[in-house]
Motif scaffolding. Structure first.
Motif, PDB file in Angstrom:
ATOM      1  N   TYR A 151       0.821  -1.221   0.000  1.00 44.06           N
ATOM      2  CA  TYR A 151       0.000   0.000   0.000  1.00 44.06           C
ATOM      3  C   TYR A 151       0.848   1.262   0.000  1.00 44.06           C
ATOM      4  N   PHE A 152       2.012   1.226   0.614  1.00 46.04           N
ATOM      5  CA  PHE A 152       2.881   2.402   0.666  1.00 46.04           C
ATOM      6  C   PHE A 152       3.138   2.947  -0.735  1.00 46.04           C
ATOM      7  N   HIS A 153       3.449   2.047  -1.671  1.00 44.96           N
ATOM      8  CA  HIS A 153       3.759   2.477  -3.035  1.00 44.96           C
ATOM      9  C   HIS A 153       2.490   2.838  -3.812  1.00 44.96           C
ATOM     10  N   ILE A 154       1.388   2.167  -3.506  1.00 47.35           N
ATOM     11  CA  ILE A 154       0.108   2.524  -4.127  1.00 47.35           C
ATOM     12  C   ILE A 154      -0.266   3.949  -3.725  1.00 47.35           C
ATOM     13  N   ALA A 155      -0.102   4.260  -2.440  1.00 50.51           N
ATOM     14  CA  ALA A 155      -0.406   5.616  -1.948  1.00 50.51           C
ATOM     15  C   ALA A 155       0.507   6.649  -2.591  1.00 50.51           C
ATOM     16  N   GLN A 156       1.766   6.293  -2.783  1.00 47.23           N
ATOM     17  CA  GLN A 156       2.704   7.200  -3.447  1.00 47.23           C
ATOM     18  C   GLN A 156       2.220   7.534  -4.859  1.00 47.23           C
ATOM     19  N   ASN A 157       1.835   6.510  -5.607  1.00 48.79           N
ATOM     20  CA  ASN A 157       1.365   6.715  -6.981  1.00 48.79           C
ATOM     21  C   ASN A 157       0.066   7.525  -7.010  1.00 48.79           C
ATOM     22  N   LEU A 158      -0.802   7.279  -6.035  1.00 47.81           N
ATOM     23  CA  LEU A 158      -2.049   8.035  -5.945  1.00 47.81           C
ATOM     24  C   LEU A 158      -1.766   9.512  -5.690  1.00 47.81           C
ATOM     25  N   ASN A 159      -0.852   9.799  -4.780  1.00 51.54           N
ATOM     26  CA  ASN A 159      -0.515  11.191  -4.480  1.00 51.54           C
ATOM     27  C   ASN A 159       0.094  11.904  -5.688  1.00 51.54           C
ATOM     28  N   LYS A 160       0.899  11.174  -6.456  1.00 52.17           N
ATOM     29  CA  LYS A 160       1.468  11.764  -7.677  1.00 52.17           C
ATOM     30  C   LYS A 160       0.357  12.114  -8.668  1.00 52.17           C
ATOM     31  N   ALA A 161      -0.616  11.220  -8.800  1.00 52.49           N
ATOM     32  CA  ALA A 161      -1.728  11.467  -9.728  1.00 52.49           C
ATOM     33  C   ALA A 161      -2.540  12.682  -9.282  1.00 52.49           C
ATOM     34  N   ILE A 162      -2.797  12.800  -7.977  1.00 55.14           N
ATOM     35  CA  ILE A 162      -3.555  13.944  -7.468  1.00 55.14           C
ATOM     36  C   ILE A 162      -2.769  15.231  -7.661  1.00 55.14           C
ATOM     37  N   GLY A 163      -1.456  15.157  -7.501  1.00 54.62           N
ATOM     38  CA  GLY A 163      -0.615  16.329  -7.760  1.00 54.62           C
ATOM     39  C   GLY A 163      -0.744  16.812  -9.199  1.00 54.62           C
ATOM     40  N   LYS A 164      -0.844  15.870 -10.139  1.00 54.18           N
ATOM     41  CA  LYS A 164      -1.010  16.232 -11.554  1.00 54.18           C
ATOM     42  C   LYS A 164      -2.380  16.839 -11.819  1.00 54.18           C
ATOM     43  N   VAL A 165      -3.418  16.315 -11.150  1.00 49.47           N
ATOM     44  CA  VAL A 165      -4.764  16.887 -11.282  1.00 49.47           C
ATOM     45  C   VAL A 165      -4.747  18.336 -10.823  1.00 49.47           C
ATOM     46  N   CYS A 166      -4.160  18.575  -9.663  1.00 46.62           N
ATOM     47  CA  CYS A 166      -4.076  19.924  -9.099  1.00 46.62           C
ATOM     48  C   CYS A 166      -3.291  20.851 -10.026  1.00 46.62           C
ATOM     49  N   SER A 167      -2.179  20.358 -10.546  1.00 40.36           N
ATOM     50  CA  SER A 167      -1.336  21.164 -11.441  1.00 40.36           C
ATOM     51  C   SER A 167      -2.085  21.552 -12.715  1.00 40.36           C
ATOM     52  N   ARG A 168      -2.831  20.615 -13.291  1.00 45.20           N
ATOM     53  CA  ARG A 168      -3.595  20.903 -14.508  1.00 45.20           C
ATOM     54  C   ARG A 168      -4.663  21.960 -14.254  1.00 45.20           C
ATOM     55  N   GLU A 169      -5.327  21.837 -13.114  1.00 43.00           N
ATOM     56  CA  GLU A 169      -6.393  22.789 -12.808  1.00 43.00           C
ATOM     57  C   GLU A 169      -5.815  24.167 -12.483  1.00 43.00           C
ATOM     58  N   ARG A 170      -4.688  24.187 -11.815  1.00 42.74           N
ATOM     59  CA  ARG A 170      -4.058  25.463 -11.461  1.00 42.74           C
ATOM     60  C   ARG A 170      -3.601  26.223 -12.705  1.00 42.74           C
ATOM     61  N   ARG A 171      -3.117  25.484 -13.707  1.00 44.99           N
ATOM     62  CA  ARG A 171      -2.632  26.125 -14.934  1.00 44.99           C
ATOM     63  C   ARG A 171      -3.758  26.706 -15.783  1.00 44.99           C
ATOM     64  N   THR A 172      -4.920  26.091 -15.723  1.00 41.10           N
ATOM     65  CA  THR A 172      -5.998  26.472 -16.655  1.00 41.10           C
ATOM     66  C   THR A 172      -7.121  27.290 -16.025  1.00 41.10           C
ATOM     67  N   LYS A 173      -7.156  27.351 -14.687  1.00 41.28           N
ATOM     68  CA  LYS A 173      -8.233  28.094 -14.021  1.00 41.28           C
ATOM     69  C   LYS A 173      -7.632  29.177 -13.135  1.00 41.28           C
ATOM     70  N   GLY A 174      -7.430  30.345 -13.735  1.00 38.97           N
ATOM     71  CA  GLY A 174      -6.779  31.437 -13.027  1.00 38.97           C
ATOM     72  C   GLY A 174      -7.549  31.937 -11.823  1.00 38.97           C
ATOM     73  N   ASP A 175      -8.876  31.816 -11.829  1.00 40.02           N
ATOM     74  CA  ASP A 175      -9.693  32.355 -10.741  1.00 40.02           C
ATOM     75  C   ASP A 175      -9.554  31.573  -9.434  1.00 40.02           C
ATOM     76  N   ILE A 176      -9.067  30.341  -9.498  1.00 38.42           N
ATOM     77  CA  ILE A 176      -8.896  29.559  -8.267  1.00 38.42           C
ATOM     78  C   ILE A 176      -7.428  29.193  -8.033  1.00 38.42           C
ATOM     79  N   ARG A 177      -6.548  29.848  -8.754  1.00 41.43           N
ATOM     80  CA  ARG A 177      -5.126  29.497  -8.669  1.00 41.43           C
ATOM     81  C   ARG A 177      -4.585  29.602  -7.239  1.00 41.43           C
TER      82      ARG A 177
END
Length: 229
Positions: free
Chosen positions: A49-75
């Motif tokens: 699970y340790f490595h599964i959680a690591q991969n999950l956190n990386k994926a969530i980081g990418k979701v956040c990064s994509r939204e931050r780049r494209t939605k200036g009003d909630i940056r």
């Protein structure tokens, strides 16, 4: 791996041969899987699970990064990606307010965070059947949301993560059947990493070993060499 196992047959391997190993706790990397298949053909893979959680956190980081780049009003609300990798009990009041605001705005990052908490709850269950059904339901949930036009771009990293869970499903569920885990080793490794970071590296292995003993060796009778103020 083959060389290491052969060099340590007498000390590590009960029956003297790598193929006698019956279980291996590991991450989902192709190189580890290939090594186990080649050198421990009778071993059941248990994905930790340790490595599964690591991969999950990386994926969530990418979701956040994509939204931050494209939605200036909630940056400003998304300027701390690691916030969305924290457990509920680690959130400060200000963090909770940020997440609630993002939920009100119906953001992909808030949804990804809820998905993270849901998966975490599934891994806390003691029942293999509940885990199996819960994991399948979670994967379907992610796929369904990621197929919606408004979420497709943002949730794609989570969709890929869910696909990796499907690909490694048997080894993940084996966690409940066998209970094998890397938790202790990962804890030790985190101590090693913290000591190395604090010292900004070591010139020799002897210095590293010395610092590890001083930090976590529970040594007694050592004089206090730090002058008092």
């Amino acid at each position: 791996m083959h060389k290491f196992l052969n060099n340590h047959r007498g000390t590590l391997l009960k029956d003297g041969h790598p193929h006698a190993i019956t279980e291996v706790s590991m991450d989902m990397s192709p190189s580890y899987k290939s090594g186990v298949d080649s050198n421990m053909r009778n071993a059941r893979k248990v994905f930790d699970y340790f490595h599964i959680a690591q991969n999950l956190n990386k994926a969530i980081g990418k979701v956040c990064s994509r939204e931050r780049r494209t939605k200036g009003d909630i940056r400003n609300l998304l300027k701390k990606p690691r916030l969305f990798q924290k457990n509920r009990d680690k959130l400060k009041e200000k963090d909770q307010q940020t997440i609630e605001k993002l939920k009100e705005l119906n953001t992909a990052t808030a949804m990804a965070y809820q998905m993270r908490l849901s998966l975490q709850d599934i891994f806390k269950t003691k029942s293999e059947i509940k885990a199996l059904l819960g994991l399948k339901a979670w994967i379907s949930w992610v796929h369904n949301e990621a197929e919606k036009e408004m979420w497709k771009y943002f949730l794609n990293p989570l969709k890929k993560f869910a696909e990796s869970l499907t690909k490694h499903f048997d080894g993940i569920i084996a966690r409940w059947r066998h209970g094998t885990s890397n938790a202790v080793l990962e804890g030790i490794n985190s101590v090693f990493s913290a000591v190395k970071r604090r010292a900004r590296g070591f010139r020799s292995k002897e210095y590293l070993k010395m610092m590890l003993y001083f930090t976590k060796g529970n040594l007694t009778g050592i004089p206090n060499l730090i002058p008092s103020k």
